[in-house]
Write a protein that holds these residues in place. Structure first.
Motif, PDB file in Angstrom:
ATOM      1  N   ILE A 213       0.822  -1.215   0.000  1.00  0.00           N
ATOM      2  CA  ILE A 213       0.000   0.000   0.000  1.00  0.00           C
ATOM      3  C   ILE A 213       0.855   1.265   0.000  1.00  0.00           C
ATOM      4  O   ILE A 213       0.468   2.294  -0.543  1.00  0.00           O
TER       5      ILE A 213
ATOM      6  N   PHE B 205     -14.149  -3.644   6.121  1.00  0.00           N
ATOM      7  CA  PHE B 205     -12.965  -4.032   6.910  1.00  0.00           C
ATOM      8  C   PHE B 205     -12.216  -2.799   7.422  1.00  0.00           C
ATOM      9  O   PHE B 205     -11.749  -2.752   8.556  1.00  0.00           O
ATOM     10  N   GLY B 206     -12.095  -1.792   6.553  1.00  0.00           N
ATOM     11  CA  GLY B 206     -11.367  -0.585   6.938  1.00  0.00           C
ATOM     12  C   GLY B 206     -12.012   0.088   8.144  1.00  0.00           C
ATOM     13  O   GLY B 206     -11.330   0.518   9.079  1.00  0.00           O
ATOM     14  N   GLU B 207     -13.338   0.147   8.137  1.00  0.00           N
ATOM     15  CA  GLU B 207     -14.064   0.776   9.249  1.00  0.00           C
ATOM     16  C   GLU B 207     -13.814   0.010  10.548  1.00  0.00           C
ATOM     17  O   GLU B 207     -13.519   0.611  11.589  1.00  0.00           O
TER      18      GLU B 207
ATOM     19  N   ARG C 127     -11.203  -4.072  -0.301  1.00  0.00           N
ATOM     20  CA  ARG C 127     -11.804  -2.788   0.118  1.00  0.00           C
ATOM     21  C   ARG C 127     -13.303  -2.741  -0.155  1.00  0.00           C
ATOM     22  O   ARG C 127     -13.839  -3.545  -0.887  1.00  0.00           O
ATOM     23  N   ARG C 128     -13.942  -1.751   0.482  1.00  0.00           N
ATOM     24  CA  ARG C 128     -15.384  -1.486   0.319  1.00  0.00           C
ATOM     25  C   ARG C 128     -16.253  -2.647   0.809  1.00  0.00           C
ATOM     26  O   ARG C 128     -17.284  -2.947   0.235  1.00  0.00           O
ATOM     27  N   ARG C 129     -15.790  -3.295   1.861  1.00  0.00           N
ATOM     28  CA  ARG C 129     -16.602  -4.345   2.498  1.00  0.00           C
ATOM     29  C   ARG C 129     -16.741  -4.082   3.994  1.00  0.00           C
ATOM     30  O   ARG C 129     -17.202  -4.943   4.735  1.00  0.00           O
TER      31      ARG C 129
ATOM     32  N   VAL D 278      -1.347   9.695   4.764  1.00  0.00           N
ATOM     33  CA  VAL D 278      -1.857   9.007   3.579  1.00  0.00           C
ATOM     34  C   VAL D 278      -1.033   9.438   2.379  1.00  0.00           C
ATOM     35  O   VAL D 278      -0.778  10.634   2.188  1.00  0.00           O
TER      36      VAL D 278
ATOM     37  N   VAL E  48      -2.669   7.048  13.966  1.00  0.00           N
ATOM     38  CA  VAL E  48      -3.469   5.858  13.688  1.00  0.00           C
ATOM     39  C   VAL E  48      -3.545   5.683  12.167  1.00  0.00           C
ATOM     40  O   VAL E  48      -3.934   6.601  11.456  1.00  0.00           O
ATOM     41  N   ILE E  49      -3.147   4.510  11.693  1.00  0.00           N
ATOM     42  CA  ILE E  49      -3.227   4.239  10.256  1.00  0.00           C
ATOM     43  C   ILE E  49      -3.808   2.847  10.031  1.00  0.00           C
ATOM     44  O   ILE E  49      -3.263   1.858  10.534  1.00  0.00           O
TER      45      ILE E  49
HETATM   46  C1  LIG Z   1      -8.737   3.680   4.024  1.00  0.00           C
HETATM   47  C2  LIG Z   1      -8.945   2.177   3.857  1.00  0.00           C
HETATM   48  C3  LIG Z   1      -8.334   1.477   5.052  1.00  0.00           C
HETATM   49  C4  LIG Z   1     -10.442   1.879   3.799  1.00  0.00           C
HETATM   50  O1  LIG Z   1     -10.588   0.465   3.700  1.00  0.00           O
HETATM   51  P1  LIG Z   1     -11.974  -0.205   3.270  1.00  0.00           P
HETATM   52  O2  LIG Z   1     -11.919  -1.617   3.730  1.00  0.00           O
HETATM   53  O3  LIG Z   1     -12.270   0.042   1.856  1.00  0.00           O
HETATM   54  O4  LIG Z   1     -13.003   0.616   4.183  1.00  0.00           O
HETATM   55  P2  LIG Z   1     -14.566   0.411   4.300  1.00  0.00           P
HETATM   56  O5  LIG Z   1     -15.010  -0.739   3.446  1.00  0.00           O
HETATM   57  O6  LIG Z   1     -14.898   0.354   5.737  1.00  0.00           O
HETATM   58  O7  LIG Z   1     -15.131   1.773   3.740  1.00  0.00           O
HETATM   59  C5  LIG Z   1     -14.779   2.245   2.461  1.00  0.00           C
HETATM   60  C6  LIG Z   1     -16.022   2.610   1.661  1.00  0.00           C
HETATM   61  O8  LIG Z   1     -16.739   1.403   1.358  1.00  0.00           O
HETATM   62  C7  LIG Z   1     -18.086   1.575   1.766  1.00  0.00           C
HETATM   63  N1  LIG Z   1     -18.575   0.227   2.119  1.00  0.00           N
HETATM   64  C8  LIG Z   1     -18.404  -0.417   3.301  1.00  0.00           C
HETATM   65  N2  LIG Z   1     -18.995  -1.622   3.249  1.00  0.00           N
HETATM   66  C9  LIG Z   1     -19.512  -1.744   2.001  1.00  0.00           C
HETATM   67  C10 LIG Z   1     -20.223  -2.762   1.333  1.00  0.00           C
HETATM   68  N3  LIG Z   1     -20.523  -3.910   1.939  1.00  0.00           N
HETATM   69  N4  LIG Z   1     -20.582  -2.549   0.047  1.00  0.00           N
HETATM   70  C11 LIG Z   1     -20.275  -1.402  -0.588  1.00  0.00           C
HETATM   71  N5  LIG Z   1     -19.597  -0.394  -0.001  1.00  0.00           N
HETATM   72  C12 LIG Z   1     -19.232  -0.565   1.273  1.00  0.00           C
HETATM   73  C13 LIG Z   1     -18.029   2.528   2.910  1.00  0.00           C
HETATM   74  O9  LIG Z   1     -19.263   3.172   3.132  1.00  0.00           O
HETATM   75  C14 LIG Z   1     -16.983   3.499   2.408  1.00  0.00           C
HETATM   76  O10 LIG Z   1     -17.587   4.365   1.455  1.00  0.00           O
HETATM   77  P3  LIG Z   1     -17.005   5.819   1.120  1.00  0.00           P
HETATM   78  O11 LIG Z   1     -15.633   5.612   0.555  1.00  0.00           O
HETATM   79  O12 LIG Z   1     -17.951   6.360   0.115  1.00  0.00           O
HETATM   80  O13 LIG Z   1     -16.964   6.551   2.422  1.00  0.00           O
HETATM   81  C15 LIG Z   1      -8.306   1.701   2.535  1.00  0.00           C
HETATM   82  O14 LIG Z   1      -8.817   2.447   1.457  1.00  0.00           O
HETATM   83  C16 LIG Z   1      -6.805   1.810   2.551  1.00  0.00           C
HETATM   84  O15 LIG Z   1      -6.114   0.902   3.004  1.00  0.00           O
HETATM   85  N6  LIG Z   1      -6.237   2.936   2.066  1.00  0.00           N
HETATM   86  C17 LIG Z   1      -4.807   3.089   2.075  1.00  0.00           C
HETATM   87  C18 LIG Z   1      -4.265   3.291   3.475  1.00  0.00           C
HETATM   88  C19 LIG Z   1      -4.627   4.655   4.011  1.00  0.00           C
HETATM   89  O16 LIG Z   1      -4.510   5.635   3.321  1.00  0.00           O
HETATM   90  N7  LIG Z   1      -5.031   4.697   5.287  1.00  0.00           N
HETATM   91  C20 LIG Z   1      -5.329   5.958   5.956  1.00  0.00           C
HETATM   92  C21 LIG Z   1      -6.701   5.957   6.548  1.00  0.00           C
HETATM   93  S1  LIG Z   1      -6.590   5.802   8.341  1.00  0.00           S
END
Ligand SMILES: CC(C)(COP(=O)(O)OP(=O)(O)OC[C@H]1O[C@@H](n2cnc3c(N)ncnc32)[C@H](O)[C@@H]1OP(=O)(O)O)[C@@H](O)C(=O)NCCC(=O)NCCS
Length: 147
Positions: A22, A82-84, A78-80, A102, A69-70
């Motif tokens: 990443i 897990f990030g949240e 992503r988008r499931r 970031v 915090v990172i």
């Molecule tokens: C930031 C990061 C951790 C998010 O990870 P992620 O697993 O995609 O996070 P989530 O799934 O919880 O949320 C991302 C999006 O998916 C959406 N989402 C969550 N579950 C979903 C589902 N089941 N179906 C569709 N969308 C969903 C969320 O609403 C969110 O939408 P938004 O972008 O419009 O706000 C990831 O993009 C990453 O690793 N980025 C690089 C590292 C970084 O920059 N980290 C700094 C942040 S602390």
């Protein structure tokens, strides 16, 4: 999703794999990760045993009075949600102001941080790099607790 602290060679190698995929400009060696694991809380996230992400919680240092915090999730997972989950898990370990870093090219990461109340503080280039890092800060405790 299961979140475990980096505690042995296998978890250390997994943490490094996610981190270096990443954030290639800041790629770390195994020894560098080992050293960081002593100063910071490094954790790895698995979904049904499959590696999906990793995180860093760094205590305040001489450089900054805020905790860092990172959360990182591999692009394929992503988008499931897990990030949240990972981010909220990390945030529960933090006190006071929090910052995150970031890579500017990481649109997912920037959007995620801004959507969680972080505000951009500065952009900086690591020596020899072309893509800046964005430092963001979260000051509002109420805002954090409400989420
Ligand atoms: C930031 C990061 C951790 C998010 O990870 P992620 O697993 O995609 O996070 P989530 O799934 O919880 O949320 C991302 C999006 O998916 C959406 N989402 C969550 N579950 C979903 C589902 N089941 N179906 C569709 N969308 C969903 C969320 O609403 C969110 O939408 P938004 O972008 O419009 O706000 C990831 O993009 C990453 O690793 N980025 C690089 C590292 C970084 O920059 N980290 C700094 C942040 S602390």
């Amino acid at each position: 999703m299961e979140i475990v602290r980096v505690r042995d060679e296998a978890t250390l190698v997994d943490w490094r794999r996610v981190h270096n995929e990443i954030v290639p400009p800041a790629a770390l060696t195994v020894d560098e990760v080992r050293e960081r694991a002593e100063r910071n809380v490094l954790e790895v996230a698995y979904d049904d045993g499959v590696l999906v992400g990793c995180s860093t919680v760094r205590p305040p240092s001489e450089e900054t009075a805020a905790m860092t915090v990172i959360a990182r999730v591999l692009p394929a997972y992503r988008r499931r949600g897990f990030g949240e989950l990972l981010y909220q898990h990390c945030l529960r370990q933090a006190r006071g102001p929090v910052e995150t870093h970031v890579l500017a090219s990481n649109a997912d990461g920037l959007r995620f941080a801004l959507a969680h109340g972080f505000v951009e503080v500065e952009r900086y280039l690591l020596p020899g790099d072309e893509i800046p890092f964005v430092e963001l800060r979260l000051d509002e405790l109420d805002d954090r607790e409400a989420r």
